[in-house]
Design an enzyme around this catalytic site. Sequence first.
Site, PDB file in Angstrom:
ATOM      1  CG  ASP A 165      -2.023   1.022   1.172  1.00 20.15           C
ATOM      2  OD1 ASP A 165      -1.728   2.185   0.870  1.00 20.15           O
ATOM      3  OD2 ASP A 165      -3.178   0.675   1.452  1.00 20.15           O
TER       4      ASP A 165
ATOM      5  CB  VAL B 253      -3.658   2.062  -2.101  1.00 23.18           C
ATOM      6  CG1 VAL B 253      -3.415   1.314  -3.404  1.00 23.18           C
ATOM      7  CG2 VAL B 253      -3.468   3.559  -2.330  1.00 23.18           C
ATOM      8  CG  ASP B 254      -3.504  -3.172   0.869  1.00 25.20           C
ATOM      9  OD1 ASP B 254      -3.299  -3.754  -0.209  1.00 25.20           O
ATOM     10  OD2 ASP B 254      -2.713  -3.229   1.826  1.00 25.20           O
ATOM     11  CB  VAL B 255      -9.667  -0.655   1.560  1.00 22.39           C
ATOM     12  CG1 VAL B 255     -11.194  -0.650   1.429  1.00 22.39           C
ATOM     13  CG2 VAL B 255      -9.277  -1.206   2.929  1.00 22.39           C
TER      14      VAL B 255
END
Length: 465
Positions: free
Chosen positions: A361, A378-380
Amino acid sequence: MTSAVTAAPWSGPVDLPLGGELDVQAACGLMHVHGRRFGRPTALGLDYASIVAAELDEIGRSALEVARLRGVPLEAVTTSVAQAALLAVSQYLAAATADEPDPAPAEVGGPPFLSADGVAFEVEALDAEVWRRFWAALDADPRVVASAWRPFQQRFATATCPLPPELTGLTARLPVVRLERVAESTGMTLVRVAHRAVDDVPPYVVRPLGAAAGPVGGGAPDPGALPLSGLVVLESCRRVQGPVAGHLLWQLGATVVRVEPPGGDPLRGVPPMAGDVSARFHAVNRGKRVVTADLGTVAGRRELLELASGADVFLHNWAPGKAAAWSLRARDVARVRPGIVYAHASGWGDALGPRPPLGTDFVVQAHAGVPPSLMTTVDVFGGVVCARGVVDALAERIRSGTGRAVASSLLSAASRLNARATRRCTAPLSVPVCTDLAELARDRRFSRALVSDGCVVPGSAWRFG
């Protein structure tokens, strides 16, 4: 009233008069989590909840199309900006409501680092030995280096990273070129913070697999079904991005079968615990069936292919080159399951070549020029973007009768965030600012948006009717 970014309403099932993006960020915990590194609730640098809601809205509409093509009697779908925000803080909310206190540190601080020539940069290491080698090459005090590893490693879970000033001061005395050479020689990933936002990478790419498909899902689902009811998703993912994608497909009705190594995913045992599983892990993996297979062996890969032969979607986030080394590329899986949707959620996609740096991320945020946060923004969002690609591919598969390969990445998600970024409203807040996620979980005004399942987690991101 809706956002300029999305047609979704602000409040949805949350019983609060949310009048804009900042109200949502304040009430639903985004400001609280993002602000941990600063010691006070702080708004994110973009309309994050609205952007996530826009993508959820598009997924819902595409899922309705899948439902129509499959003969599932659904006519409407709703989501909201508040539901998007709660999805974004779901792991932090689960940790705050676990059976045991969250042991993670909550001190103020965090990267990016700054070099002597004024260049901001991020570093990444998933191995303590790489961390030690990098700082040893810079003549840092070994005791200080050792003490900094835990907060650095846990920043994904805590949204804060208090590093000793001895380390940040050391990098501030050296030019970035010297630091890059040391990083390369020690295995550390070092990425400069971009001055220009990357906003031209497609969120996902869907390509035909070319194999004829059988019926999707084995017949019409029962009355009351969701759009993906009867479909099977085989998931081989770790960390956040891939599991979030699988979690959203589960919320849309799919049966998600999660492939884990013998002994289970190591993240299952990371405190705080909710019953016998990590609360954070549970937040994005609950409801999934689990099978074990050692994919490092021929027998394990054969087991995976047998499972794939009965699946409609195969989703993985393996490291670059792993699928080819294991002979589990899209065309390999399509041989045993013609018509499958094969989805790869990567860090960088093809943007940085066949041997990219670690794609996590915070380094992707830096490279792409996303307004920085130690929340896993950004991961989610990468999981949301991947789920949208899968749902779109399922619709195309039904129409064409052929399989699809879906490629998405953290970089493509970051680019999507930048492309949809708008100027944040600066209107005064009309709701209180959340400063305690455990209190939010007990607030009756959130009761229709949350569920208790070992810990408190958001309910479905959509309502269908």
